[in-house]
Scaffold this motif. Structure first.
Motif, short mmCIF file in Angstrom:
data_model
loop_
_atom_site.label_atom_id
_atom_site.label_comp_id
_atom_site.label_asym_id
_atom_site.label_seq_id
_atom_site.Cartn_x
_atom_site.Cartn_y
_atom_site.Cartn_z
N VAL A 234 9.27 -2.40 -5.39
CA VAL A 234 8.02 -3.11 -5.82
C VAL A 234 8.02 -4.00 -4.49
CG1 VAL A 234 6.59 -4.64 -7.04
CG2 VAL A 234 8.11 -3.26 -8.19
N GLY A 235 6.86 -3.80 -3.45
CA GLY A 235 6.52 -4.55 -2.62
C GLY A 235 5.17 -4.57 -2.16
N LYS A 236 4.80 -5.55 -1.11
CA LYS A 236 3.41 -5.32 -0.62
C LYS A 236 3.00 -4.26 0.11
CE LYS A 236 3.15 -10.64 -0.15
NZ LYS A 236 3.01 -11.63 0.68
N THR A 237 1.92 -3.85 0.18
CA THR A 237 1.61 -2.83 0.81
C THR A 237 0.40 -3.08 2.08
OG1 THR A 237 1.90 -1.30 -0.91
CG2 THR A 237 0.06 -0.53 0.72
N LEU A 238 0.70 -2.62 3.12
CA LEU A 238 -0.62 -2.82 4.38
C LEU A 238 -1.25 -1.60 4.20
CD1 LEU A 238 -1.54 -4.24 7.02
CD2 LEU A 238 -0.34 -2.50 8.25
N CYS A 239 -2.58 -1.93 3.89
CA CYS A 239 -3.74 -0.92 3.80
C CYS A 239 -4.57 -0.81 5.23
CB CYS A 239 -4.57 -1.26 2.85
SG CYS A 239 -5.99 -0.10 2.44
N ALA A 240 -4.21 0.07 6.09
CA ALA A 240 -4.51 0.23 7.42
C ALA A 240 -5.88 1.03 7.23
CB ALA A 240 -3.64 1.04 8.16
N ASN A 241 -6.83 1.13 8.24
CA ASN A 241 -8.22 1.61 8.41
C ASN A 241 -8.04 2.90 9.08
OD1 ASN A 241 -9.76 0.34 6.51
ND2 ASN A 241 -10.50 -0.95 8.09
N ASP A 242 -6.83 3.29 9.53
CA ASP A 242 -6.51 4.11 10.63
C ASP A 242 -5.09 4.64 10.62
OD1 ASP A 242 -6.66 5.67 13.10
OD2 ASP A 242 -5.53 4.07 14.07
#
Ligand code: URA
Length: 369
Positions: A234-242
């Motif tokens: 379980v961890g944080k997720t970077l949500c990228a726009n590209d």
């Protein structure tokens, strides 16, 4: 026994029967009123914070799903939905629909096929397997956000009770071995904010992107690393726009930073507790949270971004990894629908995808719709 005693006894028995009949009438009334009250309660969906203008839409047209409330009786068709699963492509979600059908012990008659309920909309695919809706969301936040607006309205119009939304996908891992399943605790955007930015009337609004911590932990515990051959974290997720510059890749058509800058950024993410990068989690987390929907994001890492940018893993291995989040979600659904399995069948239960559905799971088998 003399006639007098007999008469007294008959009298007492009559009084008893009368009292019991009265009690039975009371109980029947209570049950009826109770059920009616329950039915009334069920008439309302559990979705919250919806637009006040929805009740004025007669019909409500879910344009991208090619559904509307005039021609589809939503409560009848979708009222039993308990899980809504989302994934990138139509092909993956169709395969998932067939997979989950077997896993929860449902069957189609031999010549029947699952129907894409949104086929004529030519945007998203939508399959229904008993209590499970499976939808494709395309790539990126704008695409998943349009789908979520319409799916949230769908479960609302259908009066679904506490549906659970789960996004299943692939991601780039940060410091995790390829093949690891990463479950999102919180999604952060490209500016590293735990928020989904929606621009309304020219003004940016930030919406929170925290996901259900209990559900994330429960999904993680359904992975048995010793037996399954992979781990879930379980961890944080970077949500990228590209996919390229937005994820600090060097292999896009354009790149104006150095390999050292790329690694510096990825290390910074790692220090912030980020374990993966994908492209839909902020919108997914924010929209489901706003609607008061319990939700989770579960992605398999198809590479470790600290080690490279290009995806060179053979396709058949990628397909096997794709199944990992699906296996965990299948176990979760079986647990919710049928309860925990008996201890002695646990191993078989866990690896159900490789076996026939055992009788105890099939106990409540029904035909798929
Ligand atoms: N999906 C992404 O967005 N990034 C990856 O690196 C892999 C899958």
């Amino acid at each position: 026994m003399c006639n007098k005693d007999l008469g007294k006894e008959i009298c007492e028995l009559k009084a008893m029967v009368k009292a019991q009949n009265k009690r039975i009438d009371m109980l029947i009334k209570h049950v009826k009123e109770g059920c009616a009250a329950d039915e009334d309660k069920e008439k309302e969906s559990t979705i919250q914070n919806l637009s006040p203008y929805l009740p004025c839409l007669c019909p409500d047209v879910l344009f991208h799903l090619n559904l509307d409330t005039a021609t589809t009786a939503f409560p009848k068709v979708f009222g039993d939905v308990r899980f809504v699963c989302l994934g990138g492509t139509a092909h993956r979600m169709e395969a998932f629909a067939y997979f989950i059908m077997r896993e929860i012990g449902l069957k189609l008659s031999t010549s029947a096929k699952l129907k894409d309920l949104s086929e004529d909309g030519h945007r998203y695919a939508l399959f229904k397997v008993g209590p499970v809706l499976c939808a494709s969301h395309g790539i990126g936040c704008p695409s998943i956000s349009i789908l979520l607006h319409e799916l949230i309205k769908l479960v609302h119009h259908a009066k679904c009770q506490n549906p659970i939304f789960i996004r299943l996908g692939t991601c780039g891992g940060i410091g995790v071995e390829p093949g690891t399943v990463v479950i999102t605790s919180e999604a952060i955007d490209g500016q590293l904010r735990a928020a989904h930015e929606v621009v309304v009337h020219g003004q940016a609004q930030l919406r929170p992107t925290q996901l259900d911590a209990e559900l994330a932990e429960e999904l993680k515990t359904l992975c048995k690393p010793g037996k399954d051959g992979f781990v879930a974290v379980v961890g944080k997720t970077l949500c990228a726009n590209d996919f390229y510059e937005g994820q600090s890749r060097l292999d896009g058509a354009f790149c104006d930073y150095t390999p050292a800058k790329k690694l510096e950024f990825l290390q910074r993410l790692s220090e912030l507790g980020v374990t993966n990068i994908e492209m839909e989690s902020t919108a997914f987390a924010a929209l489901t949270a706003q609607a008061n929907i319990k939700s989770a994001v579960m992605c398999v890492a198809i590479l470790n971004r600290l080690e490279g940018d290009q995806i060179t893993t053979p396709l058949d291995t990628l397909h096997q990894w794709d199944m990992r989040p699906q296996m965990l979600v299948a176990r979760y659904m079986r647990r919710v629908l049928y309860g925990d399995p008996p201890e002695e069948t646990y191993e078989c239960w866990c690896s159900l995808s490789k076996h026939d559905v055992p009788d105890e799971v099939r106990a409540t088998t029904q035909e798929c719709s």
